[in-house]
Design a protein around this motif. Structure first.
Motif, PDB file in Angstrom:
ATOM      1  N   GLU A 473       1.041  -1.231  -0.044  1.00 19.53           N
ATOM      2  CA  GLU A 473       0.039   0.095   0.531  1.00 19.53           C
ATOM      3  C   GLU A 473       0.902   1.104  -0.501  1.00 19.53           C
ATOM      4  O   GLU A 473       1.982   0.977   0.894  1.00 19.53           O
ATOM      5  CB  GLU A 473      -1.326   0.438   0.543  1.00 19.53           C
ATOM      6  N   ASN A 534      -4.008   4.975  -2.681  1.00 17.65           N
ATOM      7  CA  ASN A 534      -5.360   5.930  -1.634  1.00 17.65           C
ATOM      8  C   ASN A 534      -6.559   6.989  -2.430  1.00 17.65           C
ATOM      9  O   ASN A 534      -5.302   7.656  -2.258  1.00 17.65           O
ATOM     10  CB  ASN A 534      -5.471   6.480  -0.106  1.00 17.65           C
ATOM     11  N   GLU A 566      -7.744   1.757  -3.265  1.00 14.26           N
ATOM     12  CA  GLU A 566      -8.357   1.710  -1.873  1.00 14.26           C
ATOM     13  C   GLU A 566      -9.239   3.625  -1.909  1.00 14.26           C
ATOM     14  O   GLU A 566      -9.184   4.431  -2.045  1.00 14.26           O
ATOM     15  CB  GLU A 566      -7.791   2.385  -0.430  1.00 14.26           C
ATOM     16  N   ASP A 596     -11.581   0.811   1.809  1.00 17.82           N
ATOM     17  CA  ASP A 596     -10.280   1.241   2.957  1.00 17.82           C
ATOM     18  C   ASP A 596     -11.438   0.565   4.888  1.00 17.82           C
ATOM     19  O   ASP A 596     -13.272   1.582   4.148  1.00 17.82           O
ATOM     20  CB  ASP A 596      -9.990   2.261   2.288  1.00 17.82           C
ATOM     21  N   LYS A 617     -11.051  -3.926   3.072  1.00 19.07           N
ATOM     22  CA  LYS A 617     -10.396  -3.954   4.339  1.00 19.07           C
ATOM     23  C   LYS A 617     -11.012  -3.583   5.343  1.00 19.07           C
ATOM     24  O   LYS A 617     -11.600  -2.850   5.702  1.00 19.07           O
ATOM     25  CB  LYS A 617      -9.570  -2.685   4.313  1.00 19.07           C
TER      26      LYS A 617
HETATM   27 MG    MG Z   1      -5.814   2.355   2.559  1.00 16.93          MG
END
Ligand code: MG
Ligand code: C2E
Ligand code: MG
Length: 705
Positions: A473, A534, A566, A596, A617
């Motif tokens: 990530e 993200n 995400e 997320d 997640k």
């Molecule tokens: Mg994230």
């Protein structure tokens, strides 16, 4: 409106003014650049096109007037309008600035509505002038769009051309008004007439400048008077004799006392009242009075989704409820006597309460208003819910003007918004310092972007059953020259608010794709791995998201299936349909979508089924507590189960201990991320990690192939 508006530039050495102006203009939809000095302003102008400048006349170093002089050497007032910001006492500066080619001025303390009206007028005029170059017809449309009347006075023949709009503004039709100056002069309010006559006489003096600005009342056909702002330009013959004067007439009545939509007193009247109370407070310092600043939450969403008419009706209904509430309060005596409600513009209202017994009474009033909004409004047969964020500031002898008080209450309101809306906050000096800090950080972020101080850190994602590396990530870091590595928690919210997230997000997307591709070329085993990036809500809503993802993939050569984006549930709440469209387009490209921080929002199962996401997640707050706290364990288990039923992958984030990893594996969770495996690390270190963990098949590709 032009299709490609450029930013406004606010030049002011005073942080507060810069902060207030830039924040409010942004709120009104303008792009804003700021500069704290003349030199900085020149740097901004060298870097990019600017539509209009708000220029503080008094600054240390290069003054506003000096900067204006410099600018006018190369840029005309039509091409780059400049509105000077001066103190009321500096009338000589105003004259000088206008002579040097300033287009207009506003005085400090700044009345934001006036600032906005002037900016709008000058931008409209500027764009109108561009249109004129293109076609006469468009020009007249633009002038009509600006709602300004036009006049053109032949000073030798004493004849005036009045545009149709000019006549309509006074309730007349074309033939009602001839071409004599008397048509204008005879309609001026008797109390203003002498002053206007003097102004007009002065204009004819050869020594007088070329700009004519006047504000006076004109009699409307209904017999009522309207406040008009006149701006003109004088043409002189070679001997300096004024031969012709032409300009515009703008109705500024609304700026004067009452708001036309709600009928409430407006900012001007409120400011007068505040000043009066501030004066009284100086004589009787033990009096208590407070200003409550109210801003409706998500009003823009209501306006955009239900339309302006509903928006307007909501404002009227809100004003009505406020009035009613304050008139019929449970025990008005207890909360103190005099109250004045005003509409400041848009969705902003203010309430001035005097004769309070204790500062806490103002909070009680604020809370009562907040609670009164729990009930929905009925508008055009539908229920509309709204809430308000309320900031409160006590009148204080330390305030030099009404504007100081408004600013403090505004700062507190802003805090209420930040803390989650639908709440009341009292002003404190700490809040002001925080506002300072925010403004400074914002400027720093802009600089950091230019100076390439942002970094991507990478945190490994691990396959829980085998311990294999499954991907990374990408997490943003700011390598601050003094403070060292700064976390995204300090960067993202502000970047989101100011729109800086767009260039920053774009940068990290490209960076992460390029980095991953380089690693893959070096270690082909990584072809099975992915990199996650993200997205922020603003990025997600922005129309360039899909093209910029395509671009990042094409430029880096990273296969689409190796990129995961995400997103968080909050991005869908307002507009599920729109969000689904975007997600589907991303899926068409082939990138993965990950939900997320799952479990912290409001998602219901049915809602999730309809979203085209590939994986979830589990938020670290559950993982964190899952060993000690039975509830967290249960939530974690049901999320994993649910994801299984929906055919979605699951990653647990924030794994810090082997027991957490073990339990999660037992529950059927596929992937994990957390300090237990590895902390986020710079790209160089991540490469070391790859080398160590991808053995034995992690043989680097032969550089010859
Ligand atoms: Mg994230
Ligand atoms: P997130 O996407 O949920 O990222 C996970 C956060 O948890 C990261 O914090 C990571 O460093 C931290 N973390 C990972 N493992 C553990 C652990 O075992 N224990 C604990 N206590 N924390 C762990 P970070 O890097 O500070 O990022 C915070 C948030 O900022 C991210 O949450 C994400 O929402 C946002 N963010 C980070 N980078 C970007 C970016 O490039 N763009 C956008 N829009 N947001 C970003
Ligand atoms: Mg997270």
């Amino acid at each position: 409106m032009p299709t490609n508006p450029k930013p406004l530039l606010v030049v002011d050495d005073d942080l507060h003014n810069r902060d207030m102006l830039s924040r409010r203009f942004r709120k009104a939809g303008y792009e804003v650049e700021v500069a704290d000095s003349g030199a900085e302003a020149l740097a901004v102008l060298a870097r990019q096109e600017i539509d209009l400048i708000l220029l503080d006349s008094m600054m240390p170093g290069m003054s506003g007037i000096e900067l204006l002089k410099l600018l006018r050497a190369t840029r005309t007032p039509e091409d780059l309008p400049v509105i000077m910001v001066t103190a009321v006492s500096e009338s000589d500066k105003v004259v000088e600035a206008l002579e040097l080619g300033a287009n207009d001025y506003i005085t400090k303390p700044i009345d934001f509505n006036v600032a906005m009206a002037r900016v709008r007028t000058h931008l409209t005029r500027k764009h109108a002038e561009v249109a004129l170059r293109e076609s006469e017809e468009r020009y007249s449309l633009a002038a009509r769009g600006a709602n300004d009347g036009l006049w053109d006075w032949d000073l030798k023949e004493e004849r005036v051309y009045y545009s149709l709009r000019w006549k309509e503004m006074l309730g007349c039709v074309e033939d009602d008004i001839g071409d004599s100056p008397e048509e204008w002069l005879s309609r001026i309010h008797p109390a203003d007439r002498v002053r206007v006559d003097t102004e007009l006489e002065a204009i004819r003096e050869p020594s007088h400048g070329t700009a004519y600005v006047s504000e006076h009342r004109m009699r409307h056909n209904t017999g009522r008077y309207r406040w008009m702002m006149i701006r003109g330009h004088v043409l002189r013959a070679a001997d300096g004799v004024a031969v012709r004067m032409a300009g515009s007439q703008t109705d500024v009545t609304e700026n004067k006392a009452f708001d036309s939509l709600t009928g409430l007193p407006n900012r001007v009247l409120l400011t007068e009242q505040i000043s009066r109370h501030q004066e009284e407070l100086r004589k009787k310092p033990d009096q208590l009075a407070a200003l409550l600043f109210l801003d409706l939450d998500h009003f823009k969403v209501i306006n955009d989704s239900l339309g302006h008419i509903v928006g307007d009706k909501l404002l009227v209904a809100f004003a009505g409820r406020l009035r009613h509430l304050l008139r019929t309060g449970a025990d008005p005596g207890r909360l103190g006597g005099d109250q004045l409600i005003a509409r400041l513009g848009g969705d902003e209202f203010a309430l001035l309460v005097t004769d309070l017994r204790a500062p806490a009474d103002s909070l009680a009033i604020g809370l009562r208003i907040r609670d009164a909004l729990h009930e929905p409004f009925e508008i055009e047969g539908r229920e509309v819910f709204t809430s308000a964020s309320i900031g409160i500031a006590m009148l204080d002898p330390a305030h030099r003007s009404a504007d100081d008080l408004l600013r403090d209450a505004d700062t507190a309101m802003y805090q209420a918004k930040t803390l989650g809306r639908a709440r009341c906050e009292m002003f404190s000096p700490e809040l002001r310092d925080a506002a300072f800090h925010r403004m400074e950080t914002e400027n720093e972020l802009r600089r950091a972007l230019d100076a390439k101080e942002f970094l991507a850190y990478y945190q490994p994602k691990i396959r829980l059953d085998s311990g294999e590396l499954a991907g990374f990530e990408a997490l943003l870091r700011w390598n601050h020259p003094q403070r060292g590595i700064v976390s995204p928690a300090e960067i993202i919210p502000l970047a989101e608010e100011t729109g800086l997230i767009l260039p920053i997000g774009e940068w990290i997307l490209h960076e992460a794709c390029a980095q991953m591709r380089r690693w893959q070329l070096q270690y082909p085993v990584l072809n099975r791995c992915e990199v996650s990036v993200n997205l922020s809500p603003r990025q997600f809503r922005h129309p360039t998201l899909v093209p910029s993802v395509i671009h990042a993939l094409a430029e880096s050569g990273l296969p689409a299936r190796c990129l995961q984006l995400e997103v968080t549930e909050s991005m869908f709440i307002d507009d599920v349909t729109g969000a689904t469209t975007v997600l589907n387009r991303l899926k068409e490209i082939g990138v993965g979508i990950k939900l997320d921080d799952f479990g912290t929002g409001y998602s219901s199962l049915s809602y999730l089924c309809n979203l085209p996401c590939d994986s979830l997640k589990i938020d670290q707050s559950f993982v964190n507590r899952m060993i000690e706290d039975k509830n967290s364990f249960e939530v974690t288990r049901s999320i994993i189960q649910m994801a299984g039923h929906l055919g979605m992958g699951v990653t647990a984030e924030g794994i810090e201990s082997p027991s957490q990893a073990f339990e999660l594996l037992g529950l059927g969770c596929e992937f994990g991320q957390g300090y237990y495996f590895a902390r986020p690390m710079p790209a160089g270190k991540a490469l070391g990690y790859i080398e160590e963990h991808c053995a034995p098949d992690a043989v680097p590709a032969d550089p010859a192939h």
